[in-house]
Write a protein that holds these residues in place. Structure first.
Motif, PDB file in Angstrom:
ATOM      1  N   ARG A   1       3.901   1.805  -8.784  1.00 52.84           N
ATOM      2  CA  ARG A   1       3.190   1.329  -9.978  1.00 52.84           C
ATOM      3  C   ARG A   1       2.442   2.473 -10.657  1.00 52.84           C
ATOM      4  NH1 ARG A   1       0.832  -4.227  -7.487  1.00 52.84           N
ATOM      5  NH2 ARG A   1       2.682  -5.494  -7.859  1.00 52.84           N
ATOM      6  N   GLU A   2       1.789   3.306  -9.842  1.00 52.25           N
ATOM      7  CA  GLU A   2       1.070   4.448 -10.407  1.00 52.25           C
ATOM      8  C   GLU A   2       2.032   5.415 -11.096  1.00 52.25           C
ATOM      9  OE1 GLU A   2      -1.103   6.153  -7.158  1.00 52.25           O
ATOM     10  OE2 GLU A   2      -2.398   4.395  -6.930  1.00 52.25           O
ATOM     11  N   GLN A   3       3.176   5.616 -10.479  1.00 52.10           N
ATOM     12  CA  GLN A   3       4.169   6.520 -11.071  1.00 52.10           C
ATOM     13  C   GLN A   3       4.698   5.956 -12.385  1.00 52.10           C
ATOM     14  OE1 GLN A   3       7.516   7.338  -8.541  1.00 52.10           O
ATOM     15  NE2 GLN A   3       8.248   8.983  -9.828  1.00 52.10           N
TER      16      GLN A   3
ATOM     17  N   GLU B   1       4.869   6.028 -18.243  1.00 52.75           N
ATOM     18  CA  GLU B   1       4.661   5.350 -19.522  1.00 52.75           C
ATOM     19  C   GLU B   1       3.710   6.153 -20.405  1.00 52.75           C
ATOM     20  OE1 GLU B   1       3.268   1.489 -18.378  1.00 52.75           O
ATOM     21  OE2 GLU B   1       5.298   0.670 -18.177  1.00 52.75           O
ATOM     22  N   GLN B   2       2.671   6.708 -19.811  1.00 49.28           N
ATOM     23  CA  GLN B   2       1.732   7.540 -20.576  1.00 49.28           C
ATOM     24  C   GLN B   2       2.432   8.790 -21.100  1.00 49.28           C
ATOM     25  OE1 GLN B   2      -1.332   8.214 -17.674  1.00 49.28           O
ATOM     26  NE2 GLN B   2      -2.358   6.258 -18.069  1.00 49.28           N
ATOM     27  N   GLN B   3       3.273   9.395 -20.272  1.00 51.39           N
ATOM     28  CA  GLN B   3       4.008  10.588 -20.695  1.00 51.39           C
ATOM     29  C   GLN B   3       4.966  10.248 -21.840  1.00 51.39           C
ATOM     30  OE1 GLN B   3       3.702  13.813 -19.737  1.00 51.39           O
ATOM     31  NE2 GLN B   3       1.894  13.087 -18.670  1.00 51.39           N
ATOM     32  N   ILE B   4       5.635   9.108 -21.745  1.00 48.54           N
ATOM     33  CA  ILE B   4       6.564   8.695 -22.806  1.00 48.54           C
ATOM     34  C   ILE B   4       5.800   8.467 -24.104  1.00 48.54           C
ATOM     35  CG2 ILE B   4       8.046   6.774 -23.558  1.00 48.54           C
ATOM     36  CD1 ILE B   4       8.984   6.601 -20.603  1.00 48.54           C
ATOM     37  N   GLN B   5       4.647   7.793 -24.028  1.00 49.26           N
ATOM     38  CA  GLN B   5       3.849   7.568 -25.232  1.00 49.26           C
ATOM     39  C   GLN B   5       3.399   8.889 -25.838  1.00 49.26           C
ATOM     40  OE1 GLN B   5       0.716   4.983 -23.920  1.00 49.26           O
ATOM     41  NE2 GLN B   5       2.006   3.154 -23.965  1.00 49.26           N
ATOM     42  N   HIS B   6       3.001   9.827 -25.000  1.00 50.42           N
ATOM     43  CA  HIS B   6       2.589  11.140 -25.486  1.00 50.42           C
ATOM     44  C   HIS B   6       3.757  11.847 -26.169  1.00 50.42           C
ATOM     45  CE1 HIS B   6       0.749  15.086 -25.685  1.00 50.42           C
ATOM     46  NE2 HIS B   6       1.791  15.586 -25.021  1.00 50.42           N
ATOM     47  N   LEU B   7       4.914  11.837 -25.537  1.00 47.80           N
ATOM     48  CA  LEU B   7       6.082  12.504 -26.121  1.00 47.80           C
ATOM     49  C   LEU B   7       6.526  11.839 -27.421  1.00 47.80           C
ATOM     50  CD1 LEU B   7       8.149  13.264 -22.903  1.00 47.80           C
ATOM     51  CD2 LEU B   7       6.882  14.883 -24.322  1.00 47.80           C
TER      52      LEU B   7
ATOM     53  N   ASP C   1       0.808  -1.220   0.000  1.00 46.83           N
ATOM     54  CA  ASP C   1       0.000   0.000   0.000  1.00 46.83           C
ATOM     55  C   ASP C   1       0.842   1.271   0.000  1.00 46.83           C
ATOM     56  OD1 ASP C   1      -2.238  -1.570  -0.007  1.00 46.83           O
ATOM     57  OD2 ASP C   1      -2.661  -1.347   2.137  1.00 46.83           O
ATOM     58  N   SER C   2       1.933   1.272   0.748  1.00 49.87           N
ATOM     59  CA  SER C   2       2.682   2.520   0.908  1.00 49.87           C
ATOM     60  C   SER C   2       3.829   2.691  -0.079  1.00 49.87           C
ATOM     61  CB  SER C   2       3.223   2.623   2.337  1.00 49.87           C
ATOM     62  OG  SER C   2       4.168   1.599   2.582  1.00 49.87           O
ATOM     63  N   ILE C   3       4.328   1.611  -0.649  1.00 44.31           N
ATOM     64  CA  ILE C   3       5.493   1.743  -1.539  1.00 44.31           C
ATOM     65  C   ILE C   3       5.204   1.219  -2.940  1.00 44.31           C
ATOM     66  CG2 ILE C   3       7.875   1.006  -1.919  1.00 44.31           C
ATOM     67  CD1 ILE C   3       8.208   0.985   1.125  1.00 44.31           C
ATOM     68  N   ILE C   4       4.766  -0.008  -3.043  1.00 47.89           N
ATOM     69  CA  ILE C   4       4.649  -0.652  -4.357  1.00 47.89           C
ATOM     70  C   ILE C   4       3.536  -0.024  -5.193  1.00 47.89           C
ATOM     71  CG2 ILE C   4       4.146  -2.834  -5.526  1.00 47.89           C
ATOM     72  CD1 ILE C   4       5.572  -4.233  -3.179  1.00 47.89           C
TER      73      ILE C   4
END
Length: 141
Positions: free
Chosen positions: A68-70, A75-81, A61-64
């Protein structure tokens, strides 16, 4: 013979001892103690497993999950770029083609125009992205 040897050698002593253990709950006490120690080990194992489960849940809950969200966001930012870069390269390729077409047109319509107004040279910092075929190291290979 010593009195202890006589005592341990007598059948009455052993009979009395066995009856005392059975009748007095000695064997029952031994069995109870043995089963209680096994139950205690099982309780300890259960507590250890519960603690491990809680630790895994806390870590998840606190780390993994935040990691994963980050990673998903990145990955979304890389695809956009990458999409923006593809559009940029497409626009640059179109613009280059258009300017080459205009150069040919100018040569046909007014041949002296390019002598009076020479085409600007491509900056070296843009050359690898815009016209990699014009780099000297690529020509030699």
């Amino acid at each position: 013979m010593s009195p202890f040897q006589q005592l341990f050698g007598s059948v009455e002593f052993w009979s009395a001892l066995i009856l005392a253990l059975i009748g007095g709950g000695g064997i029952g006490g031994l069995v109870g103690a043995w089963s209680n120690s096994r139950k205690t080990e099982a309780d300890i194992d259960g507590l250890t497993a519960d603690a491990a489960d809680k630790a895994v849940k806390i870590l998840t809950d606190s780390i993994i999950n935040p990691l994963r969200e980050q990673v998903t966001y990145q990955e979304q930012q890389i695809q956009h770029l990458e999409e923006v870069q593809r559009k940029y390269f497409t626009a640059v390729a179109y613009t280059r083609s258009l300017f080459h077409w205009l150069q040919s047109f100018c040569e046909l319509v007014e041949p002296e125009f390019l002598k009076r107004h020479p085409k600007p040279s491509l900056p070296d910092e843009l050359r690898p992205d815009v016209a990699p075929e014009t780099i000297e190291s690529n020509k030699e290979e």
